[in-house]
Scaffold this active site. Structure first.
Site, PDB file in Angstrom:
ATOM      1  CG  HIS A  84      -1.757  -1.174   1.384  1.00 30.05           C
ATOM      2  ND1 HIS A  84      -2.633  -1.593   0.412  1.00 30.05           N
ATOM      3  CD2 HIS A  84      -1.871  -2.068   2.405  1.00 30.05           C
ATOM      4  CE1 HIS A  84      -3.256  -2.684   0.818  1.00 30.05           C
ATOM      5  NE2 HIS A  84      -2.803  -2.991   2.014  1.00 30.05           N
ATOM      6  NE  ARG A 130      -5.239  -8.085  -6.588  1.00 30.77           N
ATOM      7  CZ  ARG A 130      -6.169  -7.382  -7.233  1.00 30.77           C
ATOM      8  NH1 ARG A 130      -6.078  -7.192  -8.532  1.00 30.77           N
ATOM      9  NH2 ARG A 130      -7.198  -6.882  -6.587  1.00 30.77           N
ATOM     10  CD  GLU A 184      -3.355  -3.447   5.701  1.00 37.39           C
ATOM     11  OE1 GLU A 184      -4.440  -3.043   5.248  1.00 37.39           O
ATOM     12  OE2 GLU A 184      -2.723  -4.376   5.193  1.00 37.39           O
ATOM     13  CG  HIS A 212       0.771  -6.736   3.341  1.00 44.68           C
ATOM     14  ND1 HIS A 212       1.051  -5.450   2.930  1.00 44.68           N
ATOM     15  CD2 HIS A 212      -0.581  -6.872   3.201  1.00 44.68           C
ATOM     16  CE1 HIS A 212      -0.069  -4.850   2.576  1.00 44.68           C
ATOM     17  NE2 HIS A 212      -1.080  -5.700   2.723  1.00 44.68           N
TER      18      HIS A 212
END
Length: 323
Positions: A106, A201, A123, A181
Protein backbone atom coordinates in the site's frame (compact mmCIF):
# COMPACT_ATOMS: atom_id res chain seq x y z
CA UNK A 1 -31.35 19.73 16.75
CA UNK A 2 -28.80 17.78 18.77
CA UNK A 3 -27.27 14.36 18.14
CA UNK A 4 -29.21 11.38 19.52
CA UNK A 5 -26.40 9.89 21.59
CA UNK A 6 -26.07 6.11 21.62
CA UNK A 7 -23.53 3.47 20.52
CA UNK A 8 -23.85 2.84 16.77
CA UNK A 9 -23.46 -0.41 14.88
CA UNK A 10 -23.75 -0.71 11.14
CA UNK A 11 -25.02 -3.09 8.47
CA UNK A 12 -22.05 -5.17 7.28
CA UNK A 13 -20.95 -4.58 3.68
CA UNK A 14 -20.17 -8.12 2.50
CA UNK A 15 -17.76 -8.60 -0.39
CA UNK A 16 -17.10 -11.61 -2.58
CA UNK A 17 -13.39 -12.33 -3.02
CA UNK A 18 -11.60 -14.97 -5.07
CA UNK A 19 -9.87 -16.05 -1.84
CA UNK A 20 -12.92 -15.87 0.47
CA UNK A 21 -14.85 -18.58 2.32
CA UNK A 22 -17.75 -19.03 4.77
CA UNK A 23 -16.18 -18.29 8.18
CA UNK A 24 -17.70 -14.82 8.32
CA UNK A 25 -20.95 -16.73 8.89
CA UNK A 26 -19.80 -19.86 10.72
CA UNK A 27 -17.26 -18.11 12.99
CA UNK A 28 -18.55 -14.52 13.22
CA UNK A 29 -22.29 -14.98 12.74
CA UNK A 30 -22.71 -12.74 9.69
CA UNK A 31 -26.00 -13.67 8.01
CA UNK A 32 -26.91 -14.04 4.33
CA UNK A 33 -23.45 -14.27 2.81
CA UNK A 34 -23.87 -13.39 -0.88
CA UNK A 35 -21.55 -16.20 -2.05
CA UNK A 36 -19.59 -19.14 -0.57
CA UNK A 37 -16.46 -17.06 -1.29
CA UNK A 38 -17.32 -14.02 0.84
CA UNK A 39 -13.95 -12.71 1.93
CA UNK A 40 -14.66 -9.38 3.61
CA UNK A 41 -17.18 -7.75 5.92
CA UNK A 42 -16.71 -4.00 5.96
CA UNK A 43 -17.98 -3.12 9.41
CA UNK A 44 -17.57 0.65 9.42
CA UNK A 45 -16.64 2.45 6.24
CA UNK A 46 -16.82 5.91 4.73
CA UNK A 47 -15.08 4.85 1.50
CA UNK A 48 -16.91 6.34 -1.47
CA UNK A 49 -19.27 3.74 -2.91
CA UNK A 50 -19.08 1.64 0.26
CA UNK A 51 -20.56 3.85 2.97
CA UNK A 52 -21.88 2.12 6.10
CA UNK A 53 -25.48 2.65 7.20
CA UNK A 54 -26.67 2.46 10.81
CA UNK A 55 -28.29 -0.83 11.79
CA UNK A 56 -30.73 0.26 14.48
CA UNK A 57 -32.01 3.00 16.74
CA UNK A 58 -32.93 6.58 15.82
CA UNK A 59 -30.50 6.66 12.90
CA UNK A 60 -31.41 3.27 11.43
CA UNK A 61 -30.77 3.34 7.65
CA UNK A 62 -28.75 6.57 7.81
CA UNK A 63 -25.30 6.61 6.18
CA UNK A 64 -22.44 7.48 8.52
CA UNK A 65 -21.48 10.29 6.12
CA UNK A 66 -24.88 12.00 6.57
CA UNK A 67 -24.55 11.89 10.35
CA UNK A 68 -21.03 13.34 10.16
CA UNK A 69 -22.21 16.21 7.97
CA UNK A 70 -24.65 17.24 10.71
CA UNK A 71 -22.71 16.35 13.87
CA UNK A 72 -18.99 16.07 13.02
CA UNK A 73 -17.56 17.16 16.36
CA UNK A 74 -20.09 15.26 18.46
CA UNK A 75 -19.29 11.99 16.66
CA UNK A 76 -15.62 12.35 15.74
CA UNK A 77 -14.42 14.40 18.72
CA UNK A 78 -12.87 17.86 18.84
CA UNK A 79 -9.35 16.80 17.90
CA UNK A 80 -10.37 14.40 15.12
CA UNK A 81 -12.88 16.87 13.68
CA UNK A 82 -10.21 19.56 13.55
CA UNK A 83 -7.88 17.20 11.66
CA UNK A 84 -10.33 15.47 9.30
CA UNK A 85 -13.35 17.79 9.00
CA UNK A 86 -16.43 15.66 8.32
CA UNK A 87 -14.46 12.69 6.99
CA UNK A 88 -14.40 9.43 8.96
CA UNK A 89 -10.67 8.58 8.95
CA UNK A 90 -10.66 4.82 9.60
CA UNK A 91 -11.99 1.65 7.99
CA UNK A 92 -12.82 -1.49 9.99
CA UNK A 93 -13.10 -4.94 8.38
CA UNK A 94 -13.20 -8.66 9.07
CA UNK A 95 -11.40 -10.84 6.52
CA UNK A 96 -11.85 -14.57 5.93
CA UNK A 97 -8.88 -15.87 3.94
CA UNK A 98 -9.98 -19.34 2.87
CA UNK A 99 -7.14 -19.14 0.31
CA UNK A 100 -4.11 -16.88 0.35
CA UNK A 101 -4.52 -13.23 -0.62
CA UNK A 102 -2.35 -11.68 -3.29
CA UNK A 103 1.09 -10.39 -2.39
CA UNK A 104 0.60 -6.63 -2.24
CA UNK A 105 1.74 -3.28 -0.91
CA UNK A 106 0.00 0.00 0.00
CA UNK A 107 1.23 3.54 -0.76
CA UNK A 108 1.91 6.19 1.87
CA UNK A 109 -0.16 9.36 2.29
CA UNK A 110 1.99 11.46 -0.04
CA UNK A 111 1.97 8.96 -2.91
CA UNK A 112 -1.70 8.08 -2.46
CA UNK A 113 -2.67 11.76 -2.46
CA UNK A 114 -0.63 12.48 -5.60
CA UNK A 115 -1.86 9.44 -7.57
CA UNK A 116 -5.33 8.75 -6.23
CA UNK A 117 -6.42 11.79 -4.17
CA UNK A 118 -6.69 9.38 -1.24
CA UNK A 119 -5.23 8.66 2.16
CA UNK A 120 -2.46 6.09 2.31
CA UNK A 121 -3.16 2.74 3.89
CA UNK A 122 -1.42 2.05 7.18
CA UNK A 123 -3.12 -0.98 8.74
CA UNK A 124 -3.01 -3.58 11.49
CA UNK A 125 -4.23 -7.16 11.77
CA UNK A 126 -5.55 -8.96 14.83
CA UNK A 127 -5.67 -12.71 14.16
CA UNK A 128 -9.08 -13.94 15.39
CA UNK A 129 -8.77 -17.51 14.16
CA UNK A 130 -6.03 -19.46 12.39
CA UNK A 131 -6.00 -23.04 11.12
CA UNK A 132 -2.97 -25.00 12.27
CA UNK A 133 0.12 -24.10 10.25
CA UNK A 134 -1.40 -20.94 8.74
CA UNK A 135 1.12 -18.32 7.70
CA UNK A 136 1.31 -14.71 6.64
CA UNK A 137 3.89 -12.76 4.63
CA UNK A 138 5.21 -9.56 6.19
CA UNK A 139 8.19 -7.78 4.65
CA UNK A 140 11.49 -9.10 3.34
CA UNK A 141 13.65 -11.75 5.03
CA UNK A 142 16.71 -9.56 4.52
CA UNK A 143 17.30 -6.06 3.13
CA UNK A 144 16.45 -6.21 -0.57
CA UNK A 145 16.54 -3.89 -3.57
CA UNK A 146 14.34 -3.03 -6.51
CA UNK A 147 16.57 -5.07 -8.82
CA UNK A 148 16.61 -8.17 -6.63
CA UNK A 149 12.87 -7.96 -6.04
CA UNK A 150 12.09 -7.67 -9.78
CA UNK A 151 14.35 -10.61 -10.63
CA UNK A 152 12.61 -12.89 -8.12
CA UNK A 153 9.22 -11.67 -9.29
CA UNK A 154 10.09 -12.47 -12.92
CA UNK A 155 11.46 -15.89 -11.91
CA UNK A 156 8.22 -16.60 -9.96
CA UNK A 157 10.14 -17.32 -6.75
CA UNK A 158 9.42 -14.06 -4.94
CA UNK A 159 8.39 -16.04 -1.87
CA UNK A 160 12.05 -17.04 -1.36
CA UNK A 161 13.05 -13.53 -0.27
CA UNK A 162 9.92 -12.73 1.76
CA UNK A 163 9.40 -13.14 5.50
CA UNK A 164 6.81 -15.83 6.28
CA UNK A 165 5.44 -16.10 9.82
CA UNK A 166 3.25 -18.85 11.27
CA UNK A 167 0.34 -17.30 13.16
CA UNK A 168 -2.08 -18.16 15.93
CA UNK A 169 -5.14 -16.59 17.50
CA UNK A 170 -4.32 -13.32 19.25
CA UNK A 171 -1.29 -12.41 17.13
CA UNK A 172 -1.04 -8.76 16.12
CA UNK A 173 0.80 -7.27 13.15
CA UNK A 174 1.23 -3.59 12.35
CA UNK A 175 1.89 -2.83 8.69
CA UNK A 176 3.24 0.56 7.86
CA UNK A 177 2.76 1.71 4.28
CA UNK A 178 5.30 0.20 1.91
CA UNK A 179 5.43 -3.17 3.70
CA UNK A 180 5.02 -6.05 1.23
CA UNK A 181 2.49 -8.49 2.69
CA UNK A 182 -0.13 -11.19 2.23
CA UNK A 183 -2.56 -13.02 4.50
CA UNK A 184 -2.22 -16.78 4.02
CA UNK A 185 -4.97 -19.40 3.79
CA UNK A 186 -6.98 -20.47 6.84
CA UNK A 187 -6.99 -17.16 8.74
CA UNK A 188 -9.69 -14.78 10.00
CA UNK A 189 -8.47 -11.29 10.90
CA UNK A 190 -9.89 -8.05 12.21
CA UNK A 191 -8.31 -5.25 10.19
CA UNK A 192 -8.03 -1.62 11.26
CA UNK A 193 -6.77 0.82 8.65
CA UNK A 194 -6.87 4.30 7.27
CA UNK A 195 -9.88 5.13 5.10
CA UNK A 196 -8.41 3.99 1.81
CA UNK A 197 -9.01 1.23 -0.72
CA UNK A 198 -5.69 1.63 -2.56
CA UNK A 199 -3.88 -1.68 -3.01
CA UNK A 200 -1.01 -2.43 -5.38
CA UNK A 201 -1.27 -6.12 -6.21
CA UNK A 202 2.12 -7.59 -7.09
CA UNK A 203 1.60 -11.33 -7.45
CA UNK A 204 -1.63 -13.33 -7.38
CA UNK A 205 -0.34 -16.92 -7.48
CA UNK A 206 -1.18 -17.15 -11.23
CA UNK A 207 -4.83 -17.87 -10.40
CA UNK A 208 -7.87 -17.02 -12.52
CA UNK A 209 -11.54 -16.49 -11.75
CA UNK A 210 -14.48 -18.60 -12.93
CA UNK A 211 -14.34 -16.83 -16.31
CA UNK A 212 -10.65 -17.62 -16.72
CA UNK A 213 -9.54 -14.03 -16.05
CA UNK A 214 -6.59 -13.12 -13.86
CA UNK A 215 -6.81 -10.07 -11.61
CA UNK A 216 -5.04 -6.84 -12.50
CA UNK A 217 -1.49 -6.42 -11.21
CA UNK A 218 0.16 -3.11 -10.31
CA UNK A 219 3.85 -4.03 -10.51
CA UNK A 220 5.08 -0.67 -11.82
CA UNK A 221 3.07 1.41 -9.35
CA UNK A 222 4.36 -0.71 -6.46
CA UNK A 223 8.05 -0.10 -7.22
CA UNK A 224 8.40 3.30 -5.55
CA UNK A 225 5.76 2.54 -2.93
CA UNK A 226 7.72 -0.36 -1.43
CA UNK A 227 10.03 -0.47 1.57
CA UNK A 228 12.90 -2.82 0.64
CA UNK A 229 14.28 -2.91 4.19
CA UNK A 230 13.32 -5.50 6.77
CA UNK A 231 10.48 -4.47 9.10
CA UNK A 232 9.51 -5.43 12.62
CA UNK A 233 5.75 -5.92 12.25
CA UNK A 234 4.62 -8.20 15.10
CA UNK A 235 3.41 -6.47 18.26
CA UNK A 236 3.38 -8.02 21.73
CA UNK A 237 1.01 -6.85 24.45
CA UNK A 238 -0.20 -7.53 27.99
CA UNK A 239 -3.62 -9.09 28.69
CA UNK A 240 -4.65 -7.64 32.07
CA UNK A 241 -8.40 -7.99 32.66
CA UNK A 242 -10.67 -4.93 32.67
CA UNK A 243 -7.86 -2.74 31.42
CA UNK A 244 -6.93 -1.24 28.05
CA UNK A 245 -3.65 -2.99 27.18
CA UNK A 246 -1.74 -1.03 24.52
CA UNK A 247 -1.16 -2.88 21.24
CA UNK A 248 -0.51 -0.31 18.50
CA UNK A 249 -0.04 3.44 18.85
CA UNK A 250 0.58 5.32 15.61
CA UNK A 251 -0.46 8.72 14.21
CA UNK A 252 -3.48 7.14 12.50
CA UNK A 253 -4.99 5.06 15.31
CA UNK A 254 -4.40 3.68 18.78
CA UNK A 255 -5.55 0.12 19.46
CA UNK A 256 -5.74 -1.60 22.84
CA UNK A 257 -6.66 -5.12 23.94
CA UNK A 258 -9.41 -5.14 26.56
CA UNK A 259 -10.32 -8.49 28.18
CA UNK A 260 -13.61 -7.71 29.88
CA UNK A 261 -14.68 -9.82 32.85
CA UNK A 262 -17.44 -8.21 34.91
CA UNK A 263 -17.92 -4.47 34.61
CA UNK A 264 -15.74 -1.37 34.38
CA UNK A 265 -16.37 2.33 34.14
CA UNK A 266 -14.97 4.23 31.15
CA UNK A 267 -14.29 7.95 31.05
CA UNK A 268 -13.20 9.73 27.84
CA UNK A 269 -12.18 13.34 27.18
CA UNK A 270 -14.22 13.94 24.03
CA UNK A 271 -11.21 14.42 21.74
CA UNK A 272 -11.89 11.23 19.74
CA UNK A 273 -14.58 8.67 19.00
CA UNK A 274 -14.02 5.13 20.32
CA UNK A 275 -14.67 1.90 18.43
CA UNK A 276 -15.04 -1.49 20.11
CA UNK A 277 -14.61 -4.68 18.09
CA UNK A 278 -15.90 -7.75 19.92
CA UNK A 279 -13.71 -10.72 19.00
CA UNK A 280 -15.08 -13.12 21.65
CA UNK A 281 -18.06 -13.27 24.00
CA UNK A 282 -20.82 -10.75 24.71
CA UNK A 283 -20.84 -7.33 26.33
CA UNK A 284 -23.02 -4.31 26.98
CA UNK A 285 -22.57 -0.56 27.09
CA UNK A 286 -24.60 1.28 29.74
CA UNK A 287 -25.05 5.01 29.21
CA UNK A 288 -27.73 7.59 29.94
CA UNK A 289 -29.89 5.07 31.77
CA UNK A 290 -29.95 2.70 28.76
CA UNK A 291 -28.21 -0.62 28.19
CA UNK A 292 -27.06 -1.72 24.72
CA UNK A 293 -26.07 -5.35 24.11
CA UNK A 294 -23.44 -6.61 21.67
CA UNK A 295 -21.82 -9.91 20.73
CA UNK A 296 -18.86 -11.49 18.97
CA UNK A 297 -18.53 -10.06 15.47
CA UNK A 298 -20.01 -6.65 16.36
CA UNK A 299 -18.16 -3.40 15.68
CA UNK A 300 -19.49 -0.53 17.78
CA UNK A 301 -18.90 3.20 17.31
CA UNK A 302 -19.17 5.22 20.52
CA UNK A 303 -19.55 8.91 19.58
CA UNK A 304 -17.00 11.21 21.21
CA UNK A 305 -19.75 13.15 23.00
CA UNK A 306 -20.58 9.99 24.97
CA UNK A 307 -17.75 10.44 27.47
CA UNK A 308 -18.85 8.33 30.44
CA UNK A 309 -20.27 4.81 30.22
CA UNK A 310 -20.00 1.33 31.72
CA UNK A 311 -18.76 -1.78 29.92
CA UNK A 312 -19.98 -5.09 31.30
CA UNK A 313 -19.91 -8.73 30.27
CA UNK A 314 -17.43 -11.46 29.46
CA UNK A 315 -15.76 -10.54 26.19
CA UNK A 316 -12.53 -9.83 24.35
CA UNK A 317 -12.58 -6.34 22.89
CA UNK A 318 -10.31 -4.30 20.68
CA UNK A 319 -10.60 -0.64 21.66
CA UNK A 320 -9.67 1.89 18.98
CA UNK A 321 -9.43 5.67 19.02
CA UNK A 322 -7.23 8.43 17.56
CA UNK A 323 -4.95 9.83 20.23
Amino acid sequence: MSLAVYPLIFEPILKDRIWGGTKLETYLGKKNLPTPTTGESWELSAVEGDVSVVKDGVYKGKPITDILELYPEEVLGAKVHKQFGTQFPLLFKFLDADKELSIQVHPNDELARKRHNSFGKTEMWYVMQADEGSRIIVGFKEKSSQEQYLKHLADKDLIEILNEVEVKKGDVFFLETGTIHAIGAGIVVAEIQQTSDITYRIYDWDRVDAQGNSRELHVDQALDAMNYNTTDTQKHYTTIENKSNAMVNCPYFTTSYLPLNGSMGVSKDGSSFTVYICTEGEFSIEAGGEKYNFKKGDTVLVPAILKVFILSGTATLLEICIS
